[in-house]
Motif scaffolding. Structure first.
Motif, PDB file in Angstrom:
ATOM      1  N   LEU A 283       0.826  -1.207   0.000  1.00  0.00           N
ATOM      2  CA  LEU A 283       0.000   0.000   0.000  1.00  0.00           C
ATOM      3  C   LEU A 283       0.862   1.260   0.000  1.00  0.00           C
ATOM      4  O   LEU A 283       0.565   2.232  -0.702  1.00  0.00           O
ATOM      5  N   THR A 284       1.935   1.236   0.762  1.00  0.00           N
ATOM      6  CA  THR A 284       2.854   2.385   0.782  1.00  0.00           C
ATOM      7  C   THR A 284       3.514   2.568  -0.581  1.00  0.00           C
ATOM      8  O   THR A 284       3.640   3.688  -1.085  1.00  0.00           O
ATOM      9  N   LEU A 285       3.919   1.463  -1.182  1.00  0.00           N
ATOM     10  CA  LEU A 285       4.538   1.528  -2.500  1.00  0.00           C
ATOM     11  C   LEU A 285       3.547   2.032  -3.544  1.00  0.00           C
ATOM     12  O   LEU A 285       3.925   2.785  -4.458  1.00  0.00           O
ATOM     13  N   MET A 286       2.285   1.663  -3.410  1.00  0.00           N
ATOM     14  CA  MET A 286       1.278   2.119  -4.368  1.00  0.00           C
ATOM     15  C   MET A 286       1.058   3.624  -4.263  1.00  0.00           C
ATOM     16  O   MET A 286       0.767   4.289  -5.259  1.00  0.00           O
ATOM     17  N   GLU A 287       1.215   4.179  -3.072  1.00  0.00           N
ATOM     18  CA  GLU A 287       1.140   5.632  -2.921  1.00  0.00           C
ATOM     19  C   GLU A 287       2.299   6.301  -3.652  1.00  0.00           C
ATOM     20  O   GLU A 287       2.130   7.358  -4.279  1.00  0.00           O
ATOM     21  N   GLN A 288       3.465   5.699  -3.595  1.00  0.00           N
ATOM     22  CA  GLN A 288       4.610   6.221  -4.329  1.00  0.00           C
ATOM     23  C   GLN A 288       4.381   6.137  -5.828  1.00  0.00           C
ATOM     24  O   GLN A 288       4.785   7.022  -6.586  1.00  0.00           O
ATOM     25  N   VAL A 289       3.716   5.058  -6.260  1.00  0.00           N
ATOM     26  CA  VAL A 289       3.403   4.898  -7.680  1.00  0.00           C
ATOM     27  C   VAL A 289       2.520   6.034  -8.160  1.00  0.00           C
ATOM     28  O   VAL A 289       2.712   6.563  -9.269  1.00  0.00           O
ATOM     29  N   LYS A 290       1.542   6.437  -7.346  1.00  0.00           N
ATOM     30  CA  LYS A 290       0.664   7.546  -7.732  1.00  0.00           C
ATOM     31  C   LYS A 290       1.453   8.833  -7.916  1.00  0.00           C
ATOM     32  O   LYS A 290       1.196   9.609  -8.839  1.00  0.00           O
ATOM     33  N   LYS A 291       2.431   9.070  -7.039  1.00  0.00           N
ATOM     34  CA  LYS A 291       3.269  10.266  -7.174  1.00  0.00           C
ATOM     35  C   LYS A 291       4.102  10.204  -8.462  1.00  0.00           C
ATOM     36  O   LYS A 291       4.254  11.196  -9.165  1.00  0.00           O
ATOM     37  N   LEU A 292       4.635   9.025  -8.738  1.00  0.00           N
ATOM     38  CA  LEU A 292       5.416   8.855  -9.961  1.00  0.00           C
ATOM     39  C   LEU A 292       4.538   9.034 -11.192  1.00  0.00           C
ATOM     40  O   LEU A 292       4.983   9.579 -12.219  1.00  0.00           O
ATOM     41  N   GLU A 293       3.300   8.583 -11.096  1.00  0.00           N
ATOM     42  CA  GLU A 293       2.358   8.746 -12.218  1.00  0.00           C
ATOM     43  C   GLU A 293       2.157  10.230 -12.530  1.00  0.00           C
ATOM     44  O   GLU A 293       2.187  10.646 -13.691  1.00  0.00           O
ATOM     45  N   GLY A 294       1.965  11.046 -11.492  1.00  0.00           N
ATOM     46  CA  GLY A 294       1.801  12.480 -11.701  1.00  0.00           C
ATOM     47  C   GLY A 294       3.045  13.124 -12.292  1.00  0.00           C
ATOM     48  O   GLY A 294       2.961  13.962 -13.197  1.00  0.00           O
ATOM     49  N   ALA A 295       4.215  12.693 -11.795  1.00  0.00           N
ATOM     50  CA  ALA A 295       5.473  13.236 -12.317  1.00  0.00           C
ATOM     51  C   ALA A 295       5.672  12.849 -13.776  1.00  0.00           C
ATOM     52  O   ALA A 295       6.099  13.667 -14.604  1.00  0.00           O
ATOM     53  N   ALA A 296       5.351  11.608 -14.116  1.00  0.00           N
ATOM     54  CA  ALA A 296       5.518  11.131 -15.488  1.00  0.00           C
ATOM     55  C   ALA A 296       4.602  11.886 -16.442  1.00  0.00           C
ATOM     56  O   ALA A 296       5.016  12.288 -17.539  1.00  0.00           O
ATOM     57  N   LEU A 297       3.360  12.075 -16.044  1.00  0.00           N
ATOM     58  CA  LEU A 297       2.420  12.792 -16.912  1.00  0.00           C
ATOM     59  C   LEU A 297       2.876  14.231 -17.135  1.00  0.00           C
ATOM     60  O   LEU A 297       2.793  14.758 -18.248  1.00  0.00           O
ATOM     61  N   SER A 298       3.389  14.855 -16.094  1.00  0.00           N
ATOM     62  CA  SER A 298       3.911  16.213 -16.224  1.00  0.00           C
ATOM     63  C   SER A 298       5.088  16.260 -17.202  1.00  0.00           C
ATOM     64  O   SER A 298       5.199  17.186 -18.019  1.00  0.00           O
ATOM     65  N   MET A 299       5.970  15.269 -17.146  1.00  0.00           N
ATOM     66  CA  MET A 299       7.122  15.216 -18.056  1.00  0.00           C
ATOM     67  C   MET A 299       6.671  15.028 -19.504  1.00  0.00           C
ATOM     68  O   MET A 299       7.208  15.651 -20.428  1.00  0.00           O
ATOM     69  N   VAL A 300       5.665  14.179 -19.711  1.00  0.00           N
ATOM     70  CA  VAL A 300       5.151  13.967 -21.066  1.00  0.00           C
ATOM     71  C   VAL A 300       4.532  15.247 -21.609  1.00  0.00           C
ATOM     72  O   VAL A 300       4.763  15.630 -22.769  1.00  0.00           O
ATOM     73  N   GLN A 301       3.752  15.913 -20.783  1.00  0.00           N
ATOM     74  CA  GLN A 301       3.086  17.141 -21.226  1.00  0.00           C
ATOM     75  C   GLN A 301       4.085  18.249 -21.526  1.00  0.00           C
ATOM     76  O   GLN A 301       3.827  19.129 -22.354  1.00  0.00           O
ATOM     77  N   ARG A 302       5.229  18.230 -20.869  1.00  0.00           N
ATOM     78  CA  ARG A 302       6.281  19.204 -21.163  1.00  0.00           C
ATOM     79  C   ARG A 302       6.990  18.862 -22.477  1.00  0.00           C
ATOM     80  O   ARG A 302       7.389  19.728 -23.232  1.00  0.00           O
TER      81      ARG A 302
END
Length: 256
Positions: free
Chosen positions: A78-97
């Motif tokens: 569950l803790t790792l899945m929370e980290q995955v959500k943060k990485l998901e947001g970071a990845a989407l931001s990088m793609v949009q840039r």
């Protein structure tokens, strides 16, 4: 018919035993953050070139990884899945840039494996994209994600040259590095000598592996990187004469 790729060659050069584990299909349930984030970014860019939903593609990678954590009964899932959500947001931001700057060209191939028959085997690779630019030239796009925008670190490897050698008619190579804060790009012609060298080295490795696969398992490269290797415990167990298969089954998934 067996297929060998650029990743086989670099994996073998880094550590033959680690490469042997990967070659058998073993994959760790827990991936390094930078690797997972990179997978999400690549999925988003590929969706763009295919005309798909970029955000959905990024989310799908995150969801599949989270399911693997649960299926593998990973501690602190569950803790790792929370980290995955943060990485998901970071990845989407990088793609949009990235996309408004360099997501150009008419796609010809997107994450499509190119192969050449070499004896009884295939030598191949999967470039991120091959596109036609405004001048009608074929451009091979190699995408990297990093915390640092150092183009030369990726340019020197020759990975894009190997892909261009396989494709055969590439006019230009674009190496794009996406960081959390900026995007950098290097554009140059393919280096045919580098591409053919890597191709020939991979062919030699393929022949050696087919003649005696266990040579790689018995040829580890011990270094300070071992402590961070996902196969560290299995490797140590093997050296001590223990059952590495049971340990791998607990900490890794075996790909079909």
């Amino acid at each position: 018919m067996s297929t060998f790729t650029y990743s086989d060659l670099t994996g073998y050069w880094e550590c033959p035993r680690r490469w042997w584990y990967s070659r058998q299909g073993w994959r760790p349930y827990i991936l390094p953050d930078n690797m997972l984030r990179g997978s999400m970014v690549h999925a988003g860019v590929a969706a763009h070139y295919r005309g798909g939903d970029v955000a959905q593609a990024v989310t799908q990678v995150a969801a599949e990884y989270s399911r693997g954590l649960v299926q593998g009964k990973v501690a602190d899932a569950l803790t790792l899945m929370e980290q995955v959500k943060k990485l998901e947001g970071a990845a989407l931001s990088m793609v949009q840039r990235y996309l408004p700057l360099y997501g150009t060209g008419t796609p010809l191939l997107v994450e499509t494996t190119i192969t050449k028959v070499e004896g009884p085997r295939l030598l191949g690779g999967t470039p991120d994209a091959i596109v036609l630019d405004a001048a009608g030239r074929k451009v091979l796009k190699e995408l990297k994600t990093s915390d640092y925008g150092d183009l030369q670190a990726y340019n020197i490897t020759g990975q894009a040259d190997y892909y261009a050698y396989l494709a055969g008619d590439i006019a230009l190579i674009n190496i794009d590095v996406i960081t959390p804060n900026l995007v950098t790009q290097l554009e140059r012609p393919p280096r045919a000598d580098r591409g053919s060298y890597l191709y020939n080295q991979l062919a030699l490795l393929a022949v050696k592996y087919e003649q005696e696969a266990m040579f790689a398992l018995n040829s580890p490269h011990y270094s300070w990187k071992c402590a961070r290797c996902p196969f560290f415990e299995a490797c140590k167990t093997y050296d001590m004469g223990g059952d590495q298969e049971d340990l791998l089954a607990q900490t890794h998934c075996l790909e079909a």
